[in-house]
Design a protein around this motif. Structure first.
Motif, PDB file in Angstrom:
ATOM      1  N   UNK A 464      91.870  25.146  52.173  1.00  0.00           N
ATOM      2  CA  UNK A 464      90.636  25.911  52.079  1.00  0.00           C
ATOM      3  C   UNK A 464      89.564  25.213  51.281  1.00  0.00           C
ATOM      4  N   UNK A 465      88.369  25.731  51.387  1.00  0.00           N
ATOM      5  CA  UNK A 465      87.226  25.219  50.638  1.00  0.00           C
ATOM      6  C   UNK A 465      86.390  26.400  50.175  1.00  0.00           C
ATOM      7  N   UNK A 466      86.101  26.388  48.897  1.00  0.00           N
ATOM      8  CA  UNK A 466      85.260  27.431  48.300  1.00  0.00           C
ATOM      9  C   UNK A 466      84.061  26.769  47.648  1.00  0.00           C
ATOM     10  N   UNK A 467      82.915  27.399  47.771  1.00  0.00           N
ATOM     11  CA  UNK A 467      81.744  26.928  47.062  1.00  0.00           C
ATOM     12  C   UNK A 467      81.515  27.769  45.822  1.00  0.00           C
ATOM     13  N   UNK A 468      81.244  27.123  44.702  1.00  0.00           N
ATOM     14  CA  UNK A 468      80.952  27.833  43.455  1.00  0.00           C
ATOM     15  C   UNK A 468      79.550  27.431  43.002  1.00  0.00           C
ATOM     16  N   UNK A 469      78.652  28.395  42.988  1.00  0.00           N
ATOM     17  CA  UNK A 469      77.262  28.116  42.633  1.00  0.00           C
ATOM     18  C   UNK A 469      76.770  29.197  41.690  1.00  0.00           C
ATOM     19  N   UNK A 470      76.015  28.810  40.698  1.00  0.00           N
ATOM     20  CA  UNK A 470      75.453  29.793  39.781  1.00  0.00           C
ATOM     21  C   UNK A 470      74.055  29.366  39.360  1.00  0.00           C
ATOM     22  N   UNK A 471      73.278  30.347  38.923  1.00  0.00           N
ATOM     23  CA  UNK A 471      71.952  30.098  38.359  1.00  0.00           C
ATOM     24  C   UNK A 471      71.783  30.981  37.135  1.00  0.00           C
ATOM     25  N   UNK A 472      71.396  30.369  36.039  1.00  0.00           N
ATOM     26  CA  UNK A 472      71.199  31.089  34.784  1.00  0.00           C
ATOM     27  C   UNK A 472      69.722  31.040  34.410  1.00  0.00           C
ATOM     28  N   UNK A 473      69.120  32.218  34.217  1.00  0.00           N
ATOM     29  CA  UNK A 473      67.728  32.327  33.771  1.00  0.00           C
ATOM     30  C   UNK A 473      67.719  32.954  32.387  1.00  0.00           C
ATOM     31  N   UNK A 474      66.973  32.363  31.472  1.00  0.00           N
ATOM     32  CA  UNK A 474      66.929  32.834  30.091  1.00  0.00           C
ATOM     33  C   UNK A 474      65.484  32.984  29.648  1.00  0.00           C
ATOM     34  N   UNK A 475      65.184  34.126  29.068  1.00  0.00           N
ATOM     35  CA  UNK A 475      63.898  34.362  28.423  1.00  0.00           C
ATOM     36  C   UNK A 475      64.203  34.767  26.988  1.00  0.00           C
ATOM     37  N   UNK A 476      63.861  33.904  26.041  1.00  0.00           N
ATOM     38  CA  UNK A 476      64.262  34.121  24.654  1.00  0.00           C
ATOM     39  C   UNK A 476      63.077  33.920  23.715  1.00  0.00           C
ATOM     40  N   UNK A 477      62.556  35.012  23.143  1.00  0.00           N
ATOM     41  CA  UNK A 477      61.598  34.820  22.047  1.00  0.00           C
ATOM     42  C   UNK A 477      62.198  33.983  20.926  1.00  0.00           C
ATOM     43  N   UNK A 478      63.515  34.171  20.697  1.00  0.00           N
ATOM     44  CA  UNK A 478      64.225  33.347  19.728  1.00  0.00           C
ATOM     45  C   UNK A 478      65.606  33.006  20.290  1.00  0.00           C
ATOM     46  N   UNK A 479      65.781  31.762  20.717  1.00  0.00           N
ATOM     47  CA  UNK A 479      67.073  31.297  21.216  1.00  0.00           C
ATOM     48  C   UNK A 479      67.988  31.036  20.031  1.00  0.00           C
ATOM     49  N   UNK A 480      69.241  31.474  20.142  1.00  0.00           N
ATOM     50  CA  UNK A 480      70.155  31.329  19.015  1.00  0.00           C
ATOM     51  C   UNK A 480      70.342  29.861  18.647  1.00  0.00           C
ATOM     52  N   UNK A 481      70.711  29.633  17.392  1.00  0.00           N
ATOM     53  CA  UNK A 481      70.947  28.277  16.920  1.00  0.00           C
ATOM     54  C   UNK A 481      69.655  27.567  16.559  1.00  0.00           C
ATOM     55  N   UNK A 482      68.900  27.111  17.561  1.00  0.00           N
ATOM     56  CA  UNK A 482      67.658  26.386  17.311  1.00  0.00           C
ATOM     57  C   UNK A 482      66.535  27.316  16.870  1.00  0.00           C
TER      58      UNK A 482
END
Length: 738
Positions: A464-482
């Motif tokens: 078999x063959x499976x495709x794995x695809x994702x998209x991550x969208x981030x809106x951060x007034x303050x992103x953690x760490x930095x």
């Protein structure tokens, strides 16, 4: 290729929602797994476990804790309803159910089911690196794909739990396929109507109770059937100050439709409030004992009222399905799940950071946070028989999850007012007290196609063959760490091939081999850099090679397997001050041998065993370290004597876990430890009253209190914190059926 060398609870009880109110050791050639009777029971109707006598008590392993999955094409262990009822505490979670399976480390320092599993490792893969599914639905936090084992389901609502220690084939969906799958299956309505009340109590001030209602088959309009359950648990916990309150509502409705189709509607609601301990240093454990955790001093950052979490979770789905008819079967599952967590914690419960806030040098600093996620998804599966003994399997999974995450600095002495002690960020109001404030969306799409071919009577092939695809969208007034304002989008994907073969060597004996590629999308923390759009973030990937064999007869069931996993771009996680920090582990290779089984001794006695020899080797890590990967046991071994005859059952099982390292670079050695558990049950029959099933369980009979895991590090001095085994606990429960 394969080788193996040598508190809200204390101070704010109103926070509890209304729902809560209602190896090293010899791997014997005869390591043994559970029986066909247990496997068949995995899909049986819900019932009072000890009230119904096993239909075939003479079958090998009819009451064993784990069993190899029938017709498996990769290593898998099934924990059926009998095992869930006998070996898991009334308060238990799914980690308690799988702890006896090969290659598993389960660290639950607050007692069985009385808090989250702090470490749940399978072959060295950590939570977030393997799937957890419920009725085939993958669920996880979108930021790092981890789980809260105490926040969703209770054992009585599960019909079985399967630990699949491979990446699966093309039909296996999930964000973290390469580490395996812990598959939870819900109970089904039974043929006969019943009302099953239950009560239990035990150590650590624990009490629980519930009522399960089964309508019986075809009682409701349209021939529908339903099962409903309500349960609650409260406990002070094994660790000092780590109390828990928990309530769950569960309902499942099965409606038969025309043309053999079935509509299934399910909903599970859970609410949990628990005080969460951070672990303790070796010095604290030596001075105050292994139960040291939180305290009742309001001037301390370890005050139990400052370190608590409130979880509210739900999972619901509607599934339309039709079993195989005229060579075609299909199912379509539309679902939604959510988790809201509000939490508070002292800034540094380890005690190294002195008190003091912007409002006063003696005030207690702390942090408050929220994680709120909501997922919507759809899973479609179709199977079509073709000529020449070929079956075509197709599937499609799509899920969109939103997740809001925030963390702020607070003054606990003033009732959680914001504590502005951080560097302000231009354009973000109140940023001097905000560590993170971000919203993300994760879109996952996985199509799959697989051909199953019965090449010979004795040979089955699947590719078999499976495709794995994702998209991550981030809106951060303050992103953690930095702590930078940012908005970005990142996508990644990969084709995932798989090939399996199953050989029927004899009627009782089969073997299998598998080659498959696994995949894990990058976590949110990997984008915690100055310019996330340009971050050189690559998905984690594995190649898995596995061979295994199983023997099934009336008196003996055995299974064994060998595995090798090549893991590129491994991302490790450290906990510092209660927060998870990612780091690059580089390449890791995992190898091992696993076995499990049960053999019939006669007169109601059986001998059970499961075990593994495990090896992991890290190289080319971003830390420059090499050596064993963290939380990979050198070996595991469970052995036990089981008894089941008539209305009486009993077991004595010892679980031994070999040594492991808590961190990379051969640091923080966790010495081997073991736990001996006793369980006994008897059903009392009455002439004029329903039968009553009584059960006694003693966990950690010998009261072993060794350190069993690294909890993380303190903020100020990076001192290591550790978990210890929960002390001896005794639980008594009673269940009846009207």
């Amino acid at each position: 290729m394969l080788f193996l060398p040598r508190a809200c609870l204390t101070s704010h009880p109103a926070c509890v929602p209304s729902l809560c109110v209602q190896g090293a050791r010899v791997l014997a050639a005869g390591l043994l797994a559970a029986s066909a009777g247990l496997i068949d029971a995995a899909h049986a109707e819900p019932q009072v476990e000890a009230v119904t006598v096993n239909a075939d008590p003479s079958a090998a392993g009819a009451s064993a804790p784990t069993a190899p999955e029938p017709d498996a094409t990769e290593p898998a262990s099934v924990i059926g309803p009998t095992a869930l009822g006998r070996y898991v505490a009334p308060t238990g979670n799914y980690d308690d159910a799988i702890r006896l399976t090969p290659s598993v480390i389960d660290v639950a320092p607050n007692g069985p089911g009385l808090g989250e599993a702090q470490i749940l490792s399978i072959r060295g893969f950590q939570d977030g690196q393997y799937n957890v599914t419920f009725d085939g639905i993958p669920f996880a936090d979108s930021d790092d794909f981890t789980h809260h084992s105490s926040a969703y389901f209770v054992m009585r609502d599960l019909g079985s739990v399967t630990v699949d220690r491979g990446p699966g084939d093309a039909t296996t969906f999930g964000d973290a396929t390469f580490g395996g799958t812990v598959a939870l299956r819900s109970i089904d309505p039974g043929a006969a109507g019943s009302v099953n009340p239950s009560v239990s109590g035990g150590s650590f001030g624990t009490s629980s109770g519930g009522v399960l209602l089964n309508t019986g088959a075809r009682v409701l309009p349209g021939g529908a059937a339903a099962v409903l359950d309500a349960e609650s648990v409260q406990s002070d916990g094994a660790l000092a100050g780590a109390a828990q309150r928990r309530g769950t509502l569960f309902g499942k409705l099965v409606v038969p439709l025309d043309h053999g189709m079935t509509l299934t509607l399910l909903s599970n609601l859970s609410s949990t409030v628990q005080n969460e301990a951070p672990g303790a240093t070796r010095g604290e454990i030596a001075r105050h004992g292994p139960s040291v955790a939180l305290n009742d001093e309001r001037s301390s950052q370890s005050f139990e009222g400052y370190n608590s979490s409130a979880y509210a979770s739900d999972l619901s789905y509607a599934e339309l399905s039709r079993p195989m008819h005229a060579g075609l079967s299909f199912s379509d599952t539309v679902y939604s799940y959510g988790l809201n967590r509000h939490f508070g914690q002292g800034l540094d419960p380890g005690g190294e950071t002195p008190n003091g806030t912007a409002f006063g040098p003696g005030d207690v600093p702390g942090q408050n946070g929220r994680n709120g996620l909501r997922a919507w998804g759809d899973i479609v599966r179709v199977e079509q028989d073709l000529p020449a003994s070929v079956a075509l399997k197709g599937g499609f999974w799509i899920e969109r999850q939103t997740n809001a995450r925030s963390l702020v600095e607070t003054d606990e002495s003033l009732g959680n007012v914001l504590n502005p002690v951080l560097a302000p960020v231009a354009g973000v109001a109140g940023s001097a007290a905000i560590d993170r404030q971000q919203a993300e969306t994760l879109l996952t799409v996985q199509p799959s196609l697989q051909l199953d071919w019965q090449a010979e009577r004795w040979l089955q092939l699947a590719g078999g063959l499976k495709g794995a695809w994702f998209e991550r969208d981030v809106a951060a007034p303050l992103m953690e760490g930095m702590r930078l304002s940012t908005r970005f989008s990142a996508a990644a994907g990969s084709p995932l091939p798989s090939l399996t073969a199953r050989l029927g060597l004899r009627r009782q004996w089969h073997a299998y081999a598998q080659i498959a590629q696994g995949f894990l999308a990058p976590t949110l923390q990997e984008f915690d850099v100055t310019d996330p759009e340009r971050a050189r973030v690559a998905p984690e990937a594995t190649w898995n090679f596995q061979i295994g064999t199983a023997w099934r007869s009336r008196d003996l069931v055995l299974s064994a397997d060998l595995y090798e996993i090549l893991f590129e771009h491994a991302i490790g996680v450290r906990t510092v001050g209660g927060e998870s920090l990612d780091f690059d582990e580089g390449r890791v290779t995992y190898r091992g041998i696993e076995a499990e089984g049960t053999g019939l001794l006669g007169q109601g006695f059986s001998l059970y065993g499961s075990g593994s020899l495990n090896q992991s080797r890290q190289s080319r890590g971003g830390t420059g370290a090499s050596g064993p990967a963290p939380d990979t046991p050198q070996a595991t071994l469970s052995t036990g004597l089981l008894f089941s005859r008539g209305r009486v059952n009993a077991s004595l099982i010892d679980r031994w876990v070999g040594g492991s390292y808590g961190d990379v670079g051969r640091t923080h050695w966790i010495a081997p430890y073991n736990q001996l558990d006793l369980s006994a049950g008897r059903t009392l029959a009455f002439a004029s009253f329903p039968p009553v099933a009584l059960k006694l369980q003693v966990f950690n009979l010998l009261d072993s209190r060794k350190i069993d895991g690294l909890a993380g590090y303190t903020i100020a001095a990076a001192a290591p914190l550790f978990w210890t085994q929960a002390g001896r606990s005794i639980f008594v429960s009673a269940t009846t059926r009207f």
